[in-house]
Each structure stands twice: as structure tokens, then as C-alpha cells.
Design a protein around this motif. Structure first.
Motif, short mmCIF file in Angstrom:
data_model
loop_
_atom_site.label_atom_id
_atom_site.label_comp_id
_atom_site.label_asym_id
_atom_site.label_seq_id
_atom_site.Cartn_x
_atom_site.Cartn_y
_atom_site.Cartn_z
N LEU A 119 -46.04 -124.33 -27.03
CA LEU A 119 -46.41 -125.16 -25.88
C LEU A 119 -47.25 -124.39 -24.88
CD1 LEU A 119 -46.17 -127.70 -24.10
CD2 LEU A 119 -43.97 -126.79 -23.27
N ILE A 120 -46.79 -123.18 -24.53
CA ILE A 120 -47.54 -122.37 -23.56
C ILE A 120 -48.90 -121.98 -24.13
CG2 ILE A 120 -47.56 -120.22 -22.27
CD1 ILE A 120 -45.66 -122.36 -21.20
N LEU A 121 -48.96 -121.66 -25.42
CA LEU A 121 -50.23 -121.32 -26.05
C LEU A 121 -51.22 -122.47 -25.96
CD1 LEU A 121 -52.04 -119.47 -27.78
CD2 LEU A 121 -50.93 -120.45 -29.82
N VAL A 122 -50.78 -123.66 -26.33
CA VAL A 122 -51.66 -124.83 -26.29
C VAL A 122 -52.08 -125.12 -24.84
CG1 VAL A 122 -51.83 -127.30 -26.74
CG2 VAL A 122 -50.70 -125.81 -28.39
N ALA A 123 -51.12 -124.99 -23.91
CA ALA A 123 -51.43 -125.28 -22.51
C ALA A 123 -52.45 -124.30 -21.95
CB ALA A 123 -50.14 -125.23 -21.69
N LEU A 124 -52.32 -123.02 -22.29
CA LEU A 124 -53.26 -122.03 -21.78
C LEU A 124 -54.65 -122.21 -22.39
CD1 LEU A 124 -51.04 -118.82 -21.66
CD2 LEU A 124 -51.73 -120.30 -19.77
N VAL A 125 -54.69 -122.56 -23.67
CA VAL A 125 -55.99 -122.81 -24.31
C VAL A 125 -56.66 -124.02 -23.67
CG1 VAL A 125 -57.13 -123.48 -26.45
CG2 VAL A 125 -55.36 -121.71 -26.48
N PHE A 126 -55.90 -125.09 -23.46
CA PHE A 126 -56.44 -126.29 -22.83
C PHE A 126 -56.88 -125.98 -21.39
CE2 PHE A 126 -56.18 -130.29 -20.49
CZ PHE A 126 -56.94 -131.12 -21.30
N GLY A 127 -56.14 -125.08 -20.72
CA GLY A 127 -56.48 -124.72 -19.35
C GLY A 127 -57.81 -123.99 -19.22
N ARG A 128 -58.36 -123.51 -20.34
CA ARG A 128 -59.66 -122.85 -20.31
C ARG A 128 -60.82 -123.84 -20.24
NH1 ARG A 128 -59.68 -117.68 -19.13
NH2 ARG A 128 -61.59 -117.39 -20.36
N TRP A 129 -60.51 -125.13 -20.34
CA TRP A 129 -61.57 -126.16 -20.27
C TRP A 129 -62.27 -126.02 -18.92
CZ3 TRP A 129 -60.81 -132.00 -19.11
CH2 TRP A 129 -62.00 -132.69 -19.42
N ARG A 130 -63.58 -125.89 -18.99
CA ARG A 130 -64.35 -125.60 -17.77
C ARG A 130 -64.29 -126.72 -16.75
NH1 ARG A 130 -69.37 -128.01 -17.73
NH2 ARG A 130 -70.02 -129.06 -19.65
N LYS A 131 -64.04 -127.94 -17.17
CA LYS A 131 -63.96 -129.05 -16.23
C LYS A 131 -62.80 -128.89 -15.24
CE LYS A 131 -67.33 -131.71 -17.78
NZ LYS A 131 -68.49 -132.07 -16.93
N LEU A 132 -61.77 -128.14 -15.65
CA LEU A 132 -60.63 -127.93 -14.77
C LEU A 132 -60.89 -126.84 -13.74
CD1 LEU A 132 -57.70 -128.17 -17.35
CD2 LEU A 132 -58.53 -129.94 -15.78
N GLY A 133 -61.90 -126.01 -13.99
CA GLY A 133 -62.25 -124.96 -13.03
C GLY A 133 -61.10 -124.02 -12.75
N GLN A 134 -60.92 -123.69 -11.47
CA GLN A 134 -59.87 -122.75 -11.08
C GLN A 134 -58.47 -123.33 -11.17
OE1 GLN A 134 -61.03 -121.87 -7.04
NE2 GLN A 134 -59.91 -123.59 -6.19
N GLN A 135 -58.37 -124.62 -11.41
CA GLN A 135 -57.06 -125.25 -11.57
C GLN A 135 -56.57 -125.21 -13.02
OE1 GLN A 135 -55.45 -125.94 -8.99
NE2 GLN A 135 -57.08 -126.04 -7.44
#
Length: 417
Positions: A119-135
Motif C-alpha cells: 500500500l505504501i509503495l503504491v501510494a508513494l509511486v502515485f504521489g510522484r505524479w507531477r499534477k499533485l506537485g508538493q502535495q
């Protein structure tokens, strides 16, 4: 005097200095607009947004994870309204994505250590999406809290209810943060843009004036030419600072309700036009000063033709200095006197260039064996004048769309080349 007394007096002195600095900050914040007032308003708005969020989430909704709402509201009170809207959208998307990931993976794979890791792995990879920026990292944070709700809830339905509650509280906090920034004295930097451009125009005008006055005596010495060149080399930094000020001011106006009460237009098209003109004029001046430096460094003795050309060049720079000064004073459609003065200064610069070109056509200024110093100076002079002509026409259309443009001899043909 004992050591204890000295230490005590030093501590008292430091405390007094800190109190004086705090009083000074409060006085400046209450007295006039600026960074101190912005900081005070930000604190007040953050307290208000967090308090209202806690009141709604805890006292009215009795949410089990009520702290999500005030925590989110605190984060969403940004420096400008547009930043609040932008960061709220990104933060809400990141948090909801983390909750959804936990809601899909945990029931499917079961509550286990390897499930948590996946879960954390998938979440961190998804969090790299540039549209989310610093969030982006908030995806992992939300997934972590959502996973804990699954492991602590006795029933699957209760877990999903908890996830929906977290997502709802996040959205509530985002909405309150944006609404607070929108309603309570939304920040504006309209005047700071005018100040930034005025400062840049003043610097360019001063340099043009100093060079013009220095050239009235003919070809300058090397030290003067080097000093002018050094000042011209610093103009790009001033341009960058002015541009950052204008763009920040434009950002404060987005979604800002206070713009509805402004008498003047809040468009920054005119500011950008002036800034671009000053930037290009500075570049042409810098290029011309390299030619002046080359003229000062040449071994060929100065003759009367060179002297006359340099004096004519000085007259052109004097008119350009006046044009730069008036560009810095143009702020709105009400500044018609400055626009007329810009017309006059630009027309003077055009006449000075025509006289310079006629004089250069009748003289042989450059030796066949040397770099065409004076020919390059004439080219740079032409480009400098053209920048102010273009700026004048662009601003005339922006500030007075129905205004008849004065036709100047040769300028239309030169621009079509």
C-alpha cells in the motif's frame, strides 16, 4: 558586580530588545501594508479557519477524526487566494487518492505486513505524479491513516464509514481554508508591481542619462566606458526581480474578490508590455555600450566625425532616457499625460536617430581594417529607438484602444523590414 547580576542584566536586556522588535513589528503591521501586516493577517486567518473547522467537525458533526478538518484548514490558508485554490485541489486529490487506495487494497489483500508495504509503495509511486506537485507525499500519509482505520475497526462497513469520514473532513478543511482566504482581507500586490517596474525604469533611465551626459564631450575614456558597462551588466538581475514582482502581483489577483472594487483595470498586460520593453531596451543599451567601450579602446585618434557622431548618439540616449522614465510612470488608462510625454520622448529619439543616420551616411567613420564600431553603434541605436516605438504603440492600444496613433516618418517602414 557578581557574575549572576551580569547574567541577569544581560537576560533582561535581551528580553527588552525582543519586546521592542515585537512592538516594532506590530506597529508596522498595523500602520501600513507590507510583510509584517501579511504575517499578522495570515496568523489571524489561520486561527479563524482552524477554529471554525474544529467547531464544525467536532461539535456539530461529532466526527471521530475531527482533527483532520482543522489540520487541513491550517495548511490551506496560503499567501494568495489562487495558491489556496491550487493547493487545496492538489491536497484534496492526494488525500482522497490515499484513502481510496487503502480502501481498495486492504480488504482485497487482507490486513498484513506485506499488504501495508504494498500500500505504501503504491501510494508513494502515485504521489510522484507531477499534477499533485508538493502535495504528492500526502498520498502516503492518507493511505497510512486509512490503513490504520481498517485494522482498528471491528467491521468492514465501519472501516469504510471511517474512510468516508476522513475524506469528508479533508474536503471540509480545504473549503474552509479557501473560503477564509477569500473573505478575510485577501492579499493583493497590485501596487508592488508598479513599484517594481518603476524601480527598473528608474535604473535604466539613470544609466541612459549618465551615459548621455558622459558622451557629450565626445568619445569617453576607458574607465568611464567600463563603469557604464558594469552597470548595464546588472540590469538583467533588476529585470528578473521586477518580473517576479509583477507575476506575484498577478497571482494575488486571481480569484480575488477585492479586484471588483478597484477603479482601475486589474489586467497586467500593460505591466508586462512595459517590462518587456524595458528589458529589450536594456539589452540594446548593453550592446551599444560594448560599442562605446570599443570606441574608447581603439588606438585610432578621435577625429571630428567621430566626435559629432558620439554627440548625436548622446542626444539619442537622452531622449531614450526620458522615454524610459515615462514608461515607468504609466500605470493605468488615466495616465494620459505620461502617455503623451512618452510620445514626445519617442518622437525626439526618432528624430535624433534620423539625424545620426544622415550624418553617418555622409562620413566614413570606420577604417576598412578595423571592426565597424560606429556602424554597430548606429544599428544598436536604431534597435533601441524601435523598442520604445513598439512599446508606445502597444501601450496606446492597451490604454486607449480608440486613440489615433501619430505617424512618424520612417518608423512604419523600418518595422516592416
Amino acid at each position: 558586580m557578581t557574575g549572576g547580576d551580569t547574567t541577569g542584566r544581560t537576560a533582561v536586556h535581551r528580553a527588552k530588545e525582543r519586546a521592542e522588535r515585537l512592538i516594532g513589528t506590530l506597529r508596522r503591521g498595523l500602520g501600513h501594508a507590507g510583510r509584517d501586516r501579511d504575517a499578522m493577517l495570515s496568523i489571524v486567518k489561520s486561527v479563524f479557519a482552524a477554529a471554525v473547522a474544529w467547531l464544525i467537525a467536532n461539535n456539530l458533526l461529532h466526527a471521530p477524526s475531527a482533527t483532520f478538518a482543522p489540520f487541513t484548514a491550517l495548511l490551506m490558508v496560503q499567501a494568495t487566494v489562487s495558491q489556496s485554490v491550487d493547493q487545496s485541489a492538489r491536497y484534496a486529490a492526494a488525500m482522497v487518492a490515499g484513502v481510496v487506495l487503502a480502501g481498495v487494497l486492504t480488504p482485497t489483500l487482507g490486513a498484513a505486513m506485506w499488504t501495508f508495504a504494498v500500500l505504501i509503495l503504491v501510494a508513494l509511486v502515485f504521489g510522484r505524479w507531477r499534477k499533485l506537485g508538493q502535495q504528492g507525499p500526502q498520498v502516503g500519509v492518507a493511505a497510512l491513516f486509512a490503513y490504520s482505520s481498517f485494522t482498528q475497526s471491528p467491521a468492514l462497513s465501519a472501516s469504510y464509514l471511517q474512510l468516508a469520514s476522513i475524506a469528508g473532513l479533508v474536503l471540509l478543511g480545504c473549503a474552509l481554508g479557501v473560503l477564509t482566504n477569500l473573505v478575510i482581507v485577501p492579499p493583493m500586490r497590485y501596487r508592488s508591481a508598479e513599484h517594481g517596474i518603476g524601480s527598473l525604469a528608474h535604473s535604466l533611465c539613470d544609466l541612459l542619462t549618465d551615459v548621455s551626459e558622459g558622451l557629450h564631450g565626445g568619445v569617453p575614456d576607458r574607465e568611464s566606458a567600463q563603469a557604464w558597462q558594469h552597470r548595464a551588466d546588472q540590469l538583467p538581475e533588476s529585470v528578473a526581480q521586477a518580473r517576479a514582482t509583477v507575476e506575484h502581483a498577478a497571482e494575488t489577483m486571481r480569484f480575488n474578490p477585492r479586484r471588483l472594487f478597484m477603479r482601475d483595470s486589474t489586467s497586467f498586460a500593460g505591466h508586462r508590455t512595459i517590462l518587456n520593453a524595458l528589458e529589450r531596451a536594456g539589452e540594446q543599451l548593453n550592446s551599444g555600450l560594448r560599442g562605446v567601450h570599443n570606441a574608447a579602446a581603439t588606438d585610432h585618434p578621435q577625429d571630428r566625425a567621430h566626435h559629432r557622431f558620439i554627440i548625436g548618439y548622446a542626444e539619442l540616449l537622452a531622449a531614450a532616457a526620458e522615454a524610459a522614465r515615462n514608461l515607468g510612470r504609466l500605470h493605468s488608462a488615466d495616465d494620459t499625460p505620461q502617455l503623451r510625454e512618452l510620445d514626445d520622448a519617442t518622437s525626439r529619439a526618432e528624430r535624433a536617430y534620423r539625424e545620426l543616420a544622415e550624418q553617418a551616411g555622409d562620413e566614413t567613420l570606420d577604417s576598412p581594417r578595423q571592426w565597424p564600431i560606429y556602424g554597430a553603434l548606429q544599428t544598436d541605436a536604431h534597435r533601441l529607438v524601435e523598442e520604445f516605438i513598439h512599446a508606445r504603440h502597444s501601450l496606446s492600444h492597451l490604454l486607449e484602444p480608440d486613440r489615433e496613433e501619430p505617424q512618424t516618418a520612417g518608423s512604419a517602414a523600418e518595422r516592416s523590414e
